[in-house]
Design an enzyme around this catalytic site. Sequence first.
Site, PDB file in Angstrom:
ATOM      1  N   SER A 107      63.869  46.478-125.465  1.00  0.00           N
ATOM      2  CA  SER A 107      62.678  45.415-126.252  1.00  0.00           C
ATOM      3  C   SER A 107      62.222  44.543-125.253  1.00  0.00           C
ATOM      4  O   SER A 107      63.109  43.682-124.709  1.00  0.00           O
ATOM      5  CB  SER A 107      63.214  44.939-127.493  1.00  0.00           C
ATOM      6  N   GLY A 108      60.872  44.195-124.998  1.00  0.00           N
ATOM      7  CA  GLY A 108      60.519  43.074-124.090  1.00  0.00           C
ATOM      8  C   GLY A 108      60.570  43.549-122.678  1.00  0.00           C
ATOM      9  O   GLY A 108      60.205  42.447-121.670  1.00  0.00           O
ATOM     10  N   THR A 112      54.839  48.491-124.154  1.00  0.00           N
ATOM     11  CA  THR A 112      53.623  48.373-124.753  1.00  0.00           C
ATOM     12  C   THR A 112      52.404  48.003-123.632  1.00  0.00           C
ATOM     13  O   THR A 112      51.386  48.741-123.442  1.00  0.00           O
ATOM     14  CB  THR A 112      53.449  47.560-125.877  1.00  0.00           C
ATOM     15  N   ASN A 157      61.232  39.566-127.903  1.00  0.00           N
ATOM     16  CA  ASN A 157      59.753  39.587-127.358  1.00  0.00           C
ATOM     17  C   ASN A 157      58.973  39.026-128.339  1.00  0.00           C
ATOM     18  O   ASN A 157      58.948  39.402-129.801  1.00  0.00           O
ATOM     19  CB  ASN A 157      59.614  41.113-127.378  1.00  0.00           C
ATOM     20  N   SER A 160      56.719  42.262-130.227  1.00  0.00           N
ATOM     21  CA  SER A 160      57.480  43.399-130.240  1.00  0.00           C
ATOM     22  C   SER A 160      57.064  44.291-131.212  1.00  0.00           C
ATOM     23  O   SER A 160      56.727  44.166-132.359  1.00  0.00           O
ATOM     24  CB  SER A 160      58.955  42.851-130.843  1.00  0.00           C
ATOM     25  N   SER A 161      56.886  45.810-130.735  1.00  0.00           N
ATOM     26  CA  SER A 161      56.394  46.898-131.520  1.00  0.00           C
ATOM     27  C   SER A 161      57.722  47.206-132.331  1.00  0.00           C
ATOM     28  O   SER A 161      58.716  47.449-131.824  1.00  0.00           O
ATOM     29  CB  SER A 161      56.363  48.104-130.529  1.00  0.00           C
ATOM     30  N   GLY A 387      62.614  50.277-127.546  1.00  0.00           N
ATOM     31  CA  GLY A 387      63.671  50.483-126.498  1.00  0.00           C
ATOM     32  C   GLY A 387      64.966  50.497-127.190  1.00  0.00           C
ATOM     33  O   GLY A 387      65.226  50.174-128.446  1.00  0.00           O
ATOM     34  N   GLU A 389      68.371  49.170-128.615  1.00  0.00           N
ATOM     35  CA  GLU A 389      68.607  48.007-128.917  1.00  0.00           C
ATOM     36  C   GLU A 389      70.122  47.729-129.460  1.00  0.00           C
ATOM     37  O   GLU A 389      70.871  48.738-130.113  1.00  0.00           O
ATOM     38  CB  GLU A 389      67.928  47.850-130.600  1.00  0.00           C
TER      39      GLU A 389
END
Length: 1083
Positions: A107-108, A112, A157, A160-161, A387, A389
């Site tokens: 993540s981050g 994206t 993030n 974050s998605s 991603g 986690e």
Amino acid sequence: MEVKTSLLDNMIGVGDMVLLEPLSEDSFLENLKKRFDHNEIYTYIGSVVISMNPYRSLPIYSPEKVEEYRNRNFYELSPHIYALADEAYRSLRDQDKDQCILITGESGSGKTEASKLVMSYVAAVCGKGQEVNKVKEQLLQSNPVLEAFGNAKTVRNDNSSRFGKYMDIEFDFKGDPLGGVISNYLLEKSRVVKQPRGERNFHIFYQLLSGASDDTLKKLKLDRDFSKYNYLSLDSAVVNGLDDATSFRTVKNAMQIVGFMEDEIRSVLELVAAVLKLGNIEFKPESRCNDTDESRVRDKNDLKEMCELLGIEQTVLERAFSYRTVEAKLEKVSTTLNVAQAYYARDALAKNLYSRLFSWLVTRINESIKAQTKSRHKVMGVLDIYGFEIFEKADNSFEQFIINYCNEKLQQIFIELTLREEQEEYIREGIEWTNIEYFNNAVICDLIENNQNGIMAMLDEECLRPGTVTDETFLDKLNTVCAEHQHFESRLSKNSKFLNDHSLPHSCFRIQHYAGKVLYCVEGFVDKNNDLLYRDLSQAMFKATHSLMKELFPEGNPSKVNLKRPPTAGSQFKSSVGTLMKNLQTKNPNYIRCIKPNDKKAAHIFTASLVCHQVRYLGLMENVRVRRAGYAFRQPYGPCLERYKMLCKRTWPHWRGPAREGVEVLMADLQVPTEEFSYGRSKIFIRNPRTLFFLEERRRQCLQDLATLIQKIYRGWKCRTHFLLLKKSQVVVAAWYRRYAQQKKYQRIKSATTVVQSYARGWQARKLLRELKHQKRCEEAVTTIAAYWHGTQVRREYRKFFRANAGKKIYNFTIQRIMQKYFLGVKSGLPSMSPVDKNWPARPYRFLDAAHAQLRSIFHLWRCKKYRSQFSQERKAVYQEKLEASELFKDKKSLYPSSVSQPFKGDYLEISKNPKYQKLNSCVEEKVLLADVVNKINRANGKGASRILLLTKKNVVLADQKTGQVKASVALPDLISVSVSTQNDGFFALKLKEGSASAVKGDFLLSSEHLIETITKLHHIGSTASDDGEQLDINISDEFLVQFKQDKVCVKFIQAAPKNGNSASCKRKNNRLLEVSVPAATA
Ligand SMILES: Nc1ncnc2c1ncn2[C@@H]1O[C@H](COP(=O)(O)OP(=O)(O)OP(=O)(O)O)[C@@H](O)[C@H]1O
Ligand SMILES: [Mg+2]
């Protein structure tokens, strides 16, 4: 000529990790760091792109960069995500291979952003046109919509998605985009009701409250203040660098571009508002007599507003929060909900509502962006999935378990496809291949997804099992089934092996993922997997009049009650991941592995430990090793020869034969050991990076020599060209100068020649003139002498005759000559034919005076005759009358001159044509010669009365002007005279024969505007009418007598100053005198 460049040019560190020498984790990290510090965020491992998140905007995504990477080979330029996008797009377009771009990372790490960069690159390089641009725009604008509803700020993030996204972009055979299909995976819906510390709810809630107009908020019954809503965490409601208000406008605009109707956007926002309202509904306990707890809604205001918003009956919803109905076959049991259950039900409703809304948005976007044509499409899939986690301690829950499972599957597919491709390439190229060892995570996937004893299967079994089911019973089950698995650990399984692990709490289990160990807390697993929403609530939602709400809860339809349990969240996810994997396997994969350089979201910071961790779990080192196990570097023969041909005299500058032979000659000439490389069918494979660097070093040296050579030749060429140019210029200048000088010289000679010529001609002409003059004088002299001589001779001969007749003859001759000249002069000087023209040629000789006058009168008479002969009978009569008038009045009456120019019309009243006078006309027998209006002077006061005066051959008739009635008719023989004054007036008196029938009333004193004409006509007719040819007497005098019945009155004309215009006025002075004042005639 196109300049061939290579990834190897101006390299910072190594652009492709495969070339790293020596290969170790440290050198790998060092290379990444070196490149990161120089803003080189992309690095290759073969065809895989490693992308480091720079956390700041770099100037490497400009349109110029797009152009730079467009249609270039992958290794031609320094590593870039555009190179990968270009390669994928060109393979899709030119080789008809469906592509997928797999973007992974934690993540981050920039997944994206990477997916957006790929999409924008493809949009920039693919076809253009109105339709195509619309499709592109819709595809690109689906991102802001999904990000608003599916992204949130997390500690890792800010954007974050919180869902997985896979987008298939469809292209036609030309490579123009036709449309797309988006699949979404498991939205993290627990975020709707609760957010971890430092995190936010989904962006749309904050965007709506900050960006919507006051009016919209009022309609949605919302307040701008975030703190009013229980579901919105406040500690990080405002995020640096995120402008929620602007984003809201962007999202609305994007929704419009994608194709949402206004009422659809309104409905979506209403549901978002409903979720917020739902969070504010609170419950209080209320005891009932049978000792069971029952909950009640505490403050009904929010409930009421939510019901109004969605069109739900308040009592229905209130009841759904208080009771739960369980249906089993034919039975229906209703139980009350306590406060905790009511809160659970509320949150379950909010989560379900939001996640269904999100899925509906994806479906709606798909409807808009789906390809319109049914022909076969080429597809490029872009996968941007959450991603890996790992939360600290035991914070990892069901969501992390699911996310990490997905990442395991992706790693699997990565291993499978990368190795398979590598292997396939060696087979394709006919190179011998030895298998290499790598960690295959299939075993972990099996632990999770195995249908018999996988963790997911156990969870499902537990959820469906009758009896008491808790998270603990689930963990017990895992302990019995999975305890032996090498990647599974729990307190119990460890204990059974007599290992005491205190880092493993009792309620947790640990999985050793390919990316590291993750400790999962079982709390909530069963609930989240069940994902239950009480039927009463779904039925209440179905009863809403809000159409979108109704659509989202189809199971609430009482006519379609389905007693079967819906599939669990885990099994749904598993099957959708399964479909995704199958889909990806049919496509050519392209990998982007995103790495996060630090945990601070800060630019320029490279935390080696963090990167190292990611490098490990992404298996990048293995990736490099696999790639290098066989051959570290490969290149098609053509580009290889092109790059290194300068290292061998035989291949430089041109190799005429096939490229492979050229490379063979080159390698032999460079004496590269044969074990260092292999010849494939179309590529050369270099085993060791050292060999490549050896080639590169030689090339660099050679390039320097070549550069000097080129420089030398270029300088020589430049000087020579300059010299030749100067030489050529000199010739041109000289030619022009010579031309100019010759021109000048020629002009000088030409003018000198002209001067000389003119002098010579002048001299010749003067000479000729002198001669001619002399000749003429001679001839004149001869003529004169001859004339004198002849004269002398004649005179001598005729002297005797001359004296007798000479005088008479000379006289006659002279007279004849003079007369002839005179007549010719008169003829040429004759005046015009106008009778009034008084001109006449002057008299030349006095002796011709009489003849001259005679000729003048003859000519005048002749031209008058000519003039008269043109006249018609009528005009003749008119002129005769004019002549008569002249004879009568010329020099006698001052009115006369003014009448000369007036034509005599006679009938001024057009008596025969005018119907008004028809009766009058019929009373008169003869032809009317004059008809005019006259004034009859009243003798009593001298005033005039209008009368019509008619003159015929026999009578003078006076009639009333208005009625046309005849007042008097005088036979012309009874008229003896007419009296008029000498002055400029129109008065006249008609004197009648005494005793005649007409004279009964006495004479008439009249005044007329056409006096001259009237009197002339009277005179003319009077003389023709009288039997004895007696003329009518015209008496012109300023005093005359008029007989009025018995009285004789004297009419006297006096001159007066002009008064009231120019008309004469008549006044009676006394019985015997009428005085007429006539204004003096103006000149
Ligand atoms: N290439 C880039 N250039 C500049 N900034 C970037 C780039 N890639 C990522 N970032 C920054 O990093 C942030 C996080 O990136 P992104 O949202 O793509 O991460 P992610 O991998 O999708 O995370 P998650 O899994 O949480 O969705 C972005 O908001 C942006 O600020
Ligand atoms: Mg993301």
